[in-house]
Design a protein around this motif. Structure first.
Motif, short mmCIF file in Angstrom:
data_model
loop_
_atom_site.label_atom_id
_atom_site.label_comp_id
_atom_site.label_asym_id
_atom_site.label_seq_id
_atom_site.Cartn_x
_atom_site.Cartn_y
_atom_site.Cartn_z
N UNK A 143 -4.27 5.82 -1.67
CA UNK A 143 -4.60 7.24 -1.67
C UNK A 143 -3.84 7.90 -2.81
N UNK A 144 -4.54 8.76 -3.56
CA UNK A 144 -3.91 9.53 -4.63
C UNK A 144 -4.18 11.00 -4.34
N UNK A 145 -3.12 11.80 -4.32
CA UNK A 145 -3.24 13.23 -4.01
C UNK A 145 -2.79 14.03 -5.22
N UNK A 146 -3.66 14.93 -5.64
CA UNK A 146 -3.39 15.78 -6.80
C UNK A 146 -3.73 17.20 -6.41
N UNK A 197 0.84 -1.17 0.00
CA UNK A 197 0.00 0.00 0.00
C UNK A 197 0.89 1.25 0.00
N UNK A 198 0.49 2.22 -0.80
CA UNK A 198 1.27 3.46 -0.84
C UNK A 198 0.34 4.65 -1.01
N UNK A 199 0.91 5.81 -0.76
CA UNK A 199 0.26 7.07 -1.06
C UNK A 199 0.95 7.60 -2.31
N UNK A 242 9.97 7.40 -3.37
CA UNK A 242 10.16 6.83 -4.70
C UNK A 242 9.57 7.82 -5.69
N UNK A 243 10.24 7.99 -6.83
CA UNK A 243 9.73 8.89 -7.86
C UNK A 243 9.65 8.12 -9.17
N UNK A 244 8.49 8.17 -9.77
CA UNK A 244 8.29 7.57 -11.09
C UNK A 244 8.17 8.72 -12.08
N UNK A 245 9.12 8.78 -12.97
CA UNK A 245 9.19 9.86 -13.95
C UNK A 245 8.76 9.33 -15.31
N UNK A 246 7.68 9.89 -15.83
CA UNK A 246 7.18 9.49 -17.13
C UNK A 246 7.62 10.54 -18.14
N UNK A 260 2.77 9.12 6.46
CA UNK A 260 3.22 8.83 7.82
C UNK A 260 2.04 8.45 8.71
N UNK A 261 0.92 9.17 8.58
CA UNK A 261 -0.26 8.86 9.38
C UNK A 261 -0.84 7.48 9.06
N UNK A 262 -0.70 7.06 7.81
CA UNK A 262 -1.22 5.77 7.38
C UNK A 262 -0.21 4.63 7.55
N UNK A 263 1.01 4.98 7.93
CA UNK A 263 2.06 3.98 8.03
C UNK A 263 2.42 3.40 6.68
N UNK A 264 2.42 4.27 5.69
CA UNK A 264 2.64 3.87 4.31
C UNK A 264 3.85 4.59 3.73
N UNK A 265 4.19 4.26 2.50
CA UNK A 265 5.29 4.97 1.84
C UNK A 265 4.72 5.96 0.83
N UNK A 266 5.52 6.95 0.47
CA UNK A 266 5.10 7.99 -0.45
C UNK A 266 5.79 7.83 -1.80
#
Length: 103
Positions: free
Chosen positions: A88-91, A1-3, A56-60, A30-36
């Motif tokens: 979770x997806x944040x835009x 699981x990730x944000x 982690x960064x995914x560059x398209x 951090x609140x979800x105990x997940x990675x960004x």
């Protein structure tokens, strides 16, 4: 699981909102105990995003995405969200008015 956050750029350079959304995403992760994970399209120096909390960064890189197209951008973001198992997806809200349909 990730944000997952979308870090917006223009002409290869990150907009100020990109750094804000990454910082906010880090707090959510951090609140979800997940990675960004950050995804960006046609950006030059993705290393900057690590400074703001991206793990982690995914560059398209795709010339067909050099002009903003909401449908194309949302497709890229959805594909990355699926492959990264993002809960979770944040835009950010920007002049482009990017709206993402629920997954």
């Amino acid at each position: 699981m990730s944000v997952l956050v979308f870090a917006d750029s223009s002409e290869g350079k990150f907009k100020k909102t990109a750094f804000e959304v990454v910082s906010y995403g880090k707090k959510v992760a951090e609140q979800l105990g997940s990675n960004l994970v950050a995804v960006t399209i046609n950006a030059n120096n993705v290393e900057e995003l690590f400074t703001y909390g991206a793990e982690k960064v995914i560059s398209v890189s795709n010339d067909s995405l050099s002009t903003f197209n909401a449908k194309a951008y949302s497709s890229v973001i959805k594909q990355v969200a699926d492959t990264q198992n993002s809960s979770v997806v944040i835009i950010d809200s920007s002049i482009n008015g990017l709206h993402i349909a629920p997954m």
